[in-house]
Design a protein around this motif. Structure first.
Motif, mmCIF file in Angstrom:
data_model
loop_
_atom_site.group_PDB
_atom_site.id
_atom_site.type_symbol
_atom_site.label_atom_id
_atom_site.label_comp_id
_atom_site.label_asym_id
_atom_site.label_seq_id
_atom_site.Cartn_x
_atom_site.Cartn_y
_atom_site.Cartn_z
ATOM 1 N N VAL A 206 0.846 -1.198 0.000
ATOM 2 C CA VAL A 206 0.000 0.000 0.000
ATOM 3 C C VAL A 206 0.882 1.250 0.000
ATOM 4 C CG1 VAL A 206 -1.787 1.276 1.255
ATOM 5 C CG2 VAL A 206 -1.823 -1.222 1.250
ATOM 6 N N ALA A 207 1.914 1.237 0.850
ATOM 7 C CA ALA A 207 2.822 2.377 0.930
ATOM 8 C C ALA A 207 3.476 2.641 -0.424
ATOM 9 C CB ALA A 207 3.888 2.123 2.001
ATOM 10 N N HIS A 208 3.921 1.559 -1.068
ATOM 11 C CA HIS A 208 4.551 1.702 -2.388
ATOM 12 C C HIS A 208 3.589 2.271 -3.407
ATOM 13 C CE1 HIS A 208 8.597 0.066 -2.286
ATOM 14 N NE2 HIS A 208 8.171 -0.651 -1.242
ATOM 15 N N ARG A 209 2.399 1.667 -3.435
ATOM 16 C CA ARG A 209 1.396 2.061 -4.420
ATOM 17 C C ARG A 209 1.048 3.536 -4.278
ATOM 18 N NH1 ARG A 209 -3.299 -1.198 -3.058
ATOM 19 N NH2 ARG A 209 -4.097 0.712 -2.133
ATOM 20 N N GLU A 210 1.022 4.004 -3.037
ATOM 21 C CA GLU A 210 0.632 5.386 -2.802
ATOM 22 C C GLU A 210 1.843 6.333 -2.813
ATOM 23 O OE1 GLU A 210 -2.630 6.298 -2.758
ATOM 24 O OE2 GLU A 210 -2.782 4.196 -3.355
ATOM 25 N N GLY A 211 2.980 5.809 -3.228
ATOM 26 C CA GLY A 211 4.170 6.652 -3.348
ATOM 27 C C GLY A 211 4.723 7.132 -2.019
ATOM 28 N N LEU A 212 4.527 6.348 -0.961
ATOM 29 C CA LEU A 212 4.952 6.784 0.363
ATOM 30 C C LEU A 212 6.234 6.098 0.824
ATOM 31 C CD1 LEU A 212 1.435 6.785 2.013
ATOM 32 C CD2 LEU A 212 2.788 8.791 1.408
ATOM 33 N N GLY A 213 6.805 5.281 -0.041
ATOM 34 C CA GLY A 213 8.072 4.652 0.328
ATOM 35 C C GLY A 213 7.884 3.460 1.246
ATOM 36 N N ASP A 214 7.791 3.707 2.563
ATOM 37 C CA ASP A 214 7.680 2.574 3.477
ATOM 38 C C ASP A 214 6.529 2.760 4.468
ATOM 39 O OD1 ASP A 214 8.568 4.488 5.174
ATOM 40 O OD2 ASP A 214 10.591 3.677 5.401
ATOM 41 N N VAL A 215 6.352 1.748 5.296
ATOM 42 C CA VAL A 215 5.219 1.748 6.219
ATOM 43 C C VAL A 215 5.347 2.857 7.265
ATOM 44 C CG1 VAL A 215 3.852 0.330 7.802
ATOM 45 C CG2 VAL A 215 4.913 -0.718 5.815
ATOM 46 N N GLU A 216 6.604 3.177 7.641
ATOM 47 C CA GLU A 216 6.797 4.262 8.618
ATOM 48 C C GLU A 216 6.200 5.574 8.085
ATOM 49 O OE1 GLU A 216 8.349 3.827 11.566
ATOM 50 O OE2 GLU A 216 9.501 1.974 11.336
ATOM 51 N N SER A 217 6.496 5.885 6.823
ATOM 52 C CA SER A 217 5.972 7.149 6.289
ATOM 53 C C SER A 217 4.463 7.066 6.101
ATOM 54 C CB SER A 217 6.630 7.518 4.960
ATOM 55 O OG SER A 217 7.650 6.665 4.617
ATOM 56 N N LEU A 218 3.986 5.853 5.832
ATOM 57 C CA LEU A 218 2.541 5.677 5.729
ATOM 58 C C LEU A 218 1.864 6.028 7.053
ATOM 59 C CD1 LEU A 218 0.710 2.831 3.948
ATOM 60 C CD2 LEU A 218 0.205 3.180 6.328
ATOM 61 N N VAL A 219 2.483 5.601 8.151
ATOM 62 C CA VAL A 219 1.909 5.912 9.462
ATOM 63 C C VAL A 219 1.951 7.424 9.721
ATOM 64 C CG1 VAL A 219 2.100 5.540 11.960
ATOM 65 C CG2 VAL A 219 2.513 3.654 10.380
ATOM 66 N N GLU A 220 3.062 8.068 9.309
ATOM 67 C CA GLU A 220 3.138 9.531 9.475
ATOM 68 C C GLU A 220 1.970 10.207 8.764
ATOM 69 O OE1 GLU A 220 5.054 10.796 11.627
ATOM 70 O OE2 GLU A 220 5.937 8.795 11.903
ATOM 71 N N MET A 221 1.691 9.763 7.552
ATOM 72 C CA MET A 221 0.583 10.335 6.781
ATOM 73 C C MET A 221 -0.747 10.087 7.484
ATOM 74 S SD MET A 221 1.537 11.924 4.117
ATOM 75 C CE MET A 221 0.222 11.984 2.919
ATOM 76 N N LEU A 222 -0.893 8.890 8.008
ATOM 77 C CA LEU A 222 -2.135 8.535 8.697
ATOM 78 C C LEU A 222 -2.360 9.424 9.919
ATOM 79 C CD1 LEU A 222 -2.308 4.636 8.824
ATOM 80 C CD2 LEU A 222 -4.033 6.175 7.894
ATOM 81 N N ARG A 223 -1.276 9.671 10.655
ATOM 82 C CA ARG A 223 -1.398 10.502 11.849
ATOM 83 C C ARG A 223 -1.873 11.899 11.489
ATOM 84 N NH1 ARG A 223 1.249 8.173 16.367
ATOM 85 N NH2 ARG A 223 2.912 6.733 15.804
ATOM 86 N N MET A 224 -1.423 12.389 10.315
ATOM 87 C CA MET A 224 -1.814 13.734 9.905
ATOM 88 C C MET A 224 -3.247 13.770 9.406
ATOM 89 S SD MET A 224 1.406 15.501 8.046
ATOM 90 C CE MET A 224 2.044 14.131 7.124
ATOM 91 N N ASN A 225 -3.693 12.660 8.818
ATOM 92 C CA ASN A 225 -5.008 12.660 8.183
ATOM 93 C C ASN A 225 -5.708 11.336 8.486
ATOM 94 O OD1 ASN A 225 -7.159 13.255 6.579
ATOM 95 N ND2 ASN A 225 -6.091 12.910 4.638
ATOM 96 N N PRO A 226 -6.117 11.171 9.753
ATOM 97 C CA PRO A 226 -6.565 9.842 10.197
ATOM 98 C C PRO A 226 -7.893 9.364 9.606
ATOM 99 C CG PRO A 226 -6.517 11.417 12.031
ATOM 100 C CD PRO A 226 -6.184 12.177 10.802
ATOM 101 N N ASP A 227 -8.673 10.232 8.993
ATOM 102 C CA ASP A 227 -9.971 9.771 8.487
ATOM 103 C C ASP A 227 -10.029 9.688 6.967
ATOM 104 O OD1 ASP A 227 -10.977 9.772 11.117
ATOM 105 O OD2 ASP A 227 -11.189 11.961 10.975
ATOM 106 N N GLY A 228 -8.896 9.848 6.317
ATOM 107 C CA GLY A 228 -8.913 9.912 4.855
ATOM 108 C C GLY A 228 -8.987 8.563 4.183
ATOM 109 N N VAL A 229 -8.788 8.557 2.858
ATOM 110 C CA VAL A 229 -8.861 7.316 2.088
ATOM 111 C C VAL A 229 -7.762 6.351 2.488
ATOM 112 C CG1 VAL A 229 -10.059 8.114 0.031
ATOM 113 C CG2 VAL A 229 -7.611 8.479 0.218
ATOM 114 N N LEU A 230 -6.646 6.897 2.956
ATOM 115 C CA LEU A 230 -5.521 6.039 3.334
ATOM 116 C C LEU A 230 -5.945 5.068 4.439
ATOM 117 C CD1 LEU A 230 -2.647 5.579 2.524
ATOM 118 C CD2 LEU A 230 -1.910 7.231 4.237
#
Ligand SMILES: C[S@@+](CC[C@H](N)C(=O)[O-])C[C@H]1O[C@@H](n2cnc3c(N)ncnc32)[C@H](O)[C@@H]1O
Lengths: 135, 277
Positions: B36-60
């Motif tokens: 999922v992280a790769h597909r969304e251009g986020l590199g790795d799961v750590e950065s995916l979590v950072e994104m989630l923390r910023m936008n916890p209710d989004g499509v991610l």
């Protein structure tokens, strides 16, 4: 009478012009407890085996084979009423809707498209009442 | 992964779906979320979590939850419940409901739709008279993308090769390009709805049949009990509940009694007054 429910006494015939399919089917059916397996490389040979070594509980037959194809084989078997209790499963790369209808009309009991997985074979056999359903 | 990120993801999955990730299953986070992280251009799961923390209710969030739930299913899964319904339960229920000519059926974890469609094909094949009945068929799942797939009723060759008799395939589906599409009449016969079993349920009709198969295994006992009590509450006294073949009520305090019908376990509300012989 052939006992259809206990897999140990089940007899299967695999009809395909590819040796690899014979091998794969042996392994897949073996895992389901079916070990008495004959094979043939085309429809004509399969008819001979059927008459000489039959009856079988199950015949797995490919569509495209030299000499006699799978569809003609199914018609030929179903024309001889003494194999009516034998279940025939077509196993083929042919995946068009009309072909599946043609195979069922000819008297095939079910149809499995290649490539297949062991689960798919198991599920087909369960549908045909030849092995217990999982679960 | 940083422990705080692991905990964040576990808590997100637990609070949203009720699914408890045991410590030994934590590797699943990395395994399923890396793609999922790769597909969304986020590199790795750590950065995916950072994104989630910023936008916890989004499509991610939905993508993460989808990746973390197991959607594995097949047509006529386990076969036995369908035998029980066809041979015993439906004839019985149809006799009892002959006056109202109404049947309410709920596939409560329908995943991509194979379970409700299997039931409908079986009904249409064996009980054609139901076409003049009031058949309320609800199919639900927590996953929006699964509900969309189920509603679309489009299946790959691989999916239609799992458990579906060829005679049903050619009768109830048609080949469109490389996939197979469920008959429009059957698709319209089901109401598909996103429903989270661990959150408050919407008002539901009293059900005659509830299929809730292969989801309780992911929950802890307290959650299982809560869900089963609610299911029991919306099941008619003579209705039937089906669970997955490996799911048992052992150790759970719920007023359901188990019966074996045509090789399948099913559950009915315990009768309040003991039967007089
Ligand atoms: C293994 S599938 C079972 C599908 C089908 N009932 C079967 O037995 O084949 C599990 C499904 O449960 C759904 N699920 C997980 N948590 C859920 C929840 N809290 N509420 C509703 N559905 C949930 C998942 O989205 C997934 O589609």
């Amino acid at each position: 009478m052939v006992d259809t429910m206990s897999n140990g006494s089940m007899r299967a015939l695999v009809v395909d012009d590819f040796q690899t399919i014979h091998q794969i089917m042996r392994r897949v059916l073996g895992a389901l407890g079916i070990h008495d397996i004959s094979d043939a490389v085309d429809g004509e040979k399969a008819l001979e085996v059927l008459e000489k070594e039959g009856p079988f509980n199950l015949v797995l037959v490919d569509w495209y084979m030299p000499v006699m194809n799978g569809l003609d084989f199914v018609r030929a078997v179903r024309a001889r009423r003494h194999h009516d209790s034998t279940k025939i499963l077509m196993v083929t790369t042919e995946a068009e809707q009309e072909s599946i209808v043609a195979a069922l009309d000819a008297g095939a009991d079910d149809y499995l498209m290649k490539p297949f997985t062991p689960e798919m074979v198991e599920e087909k056999l369960a549908i045909l009442g030849l092995c217990p359903a999982k679960g | 992964m940083k422990p705080e990120n692991t905990n964040y993801l576990r808590e997100l999955v637990r609070s949203a779906t009720g699914i408890v990730l045991e410590v030994e299953k934590e590797y699943l986070l990395e395994a399923r979320l890396s793609p999922v992280a790769h597909r969304e251009g986020l590199g790795d799961v750590e950065s995916l979590v950072e994104m989630l923390r910023m936008n916890p209710d989004g499509v991610l969030r939905d993508m993460v939850l989808d990746a973390m739930t197991t959607n594995e299913t097949s047509f006529f899964r386990d076969l036995h419940p369908f035998d029980a319904l066809r041979q015993t339960i439906l004839p019985q229920l149809m006799e009892r409901r002959a006056e109202t000519r109404t049947l309410n059926i709920w596939s409560a974890v329908c995943s991509s739709g194979q379970e409700p469609y299997s039931l409908l094909m079986m009904l249409s094949e064996n009980f054609p008279e139901l076409s003049s009945w009031n058949l309320n068929f609800l199919a639900s799942d927590v996953s929006t993308s699964m509900i969309e797939r189920a509603r679309a009723g489009r299946y790959s060759q691989f999916e239609v090769s799992r458990g579906l008799p060829a005679s049903f395939l050619v009768k109830y589906l048609s080949k469109v390009g490389q996939s197979w599409e469920m008959d429009a009449g059957l698709r319209k016969a089901v109401k598909f709805q996103v429903l989270n079993l661990v959150q408050p349920w919407p008002a539901l009709p009293t059900m005659d049949i509830i299929m809730m198969r292969n989801v309780l295994i992911y929950f802890d006992n307290a959650t299982k009990e809560k869900i089963l009590r609610k299911a029991c509450g919306c099941l008619r006294g003579d209705g039937y509940l089906f669970l997955g073949s490996s799911e048992v009520l052992m150790g759970l305090d719920v007023a359901l009694q188990r019966t074996s019908i045509d090789g399948s376990w099913c559950y009915q509300p315990e009768s309040r007054t003991p039967a007089v012989p």
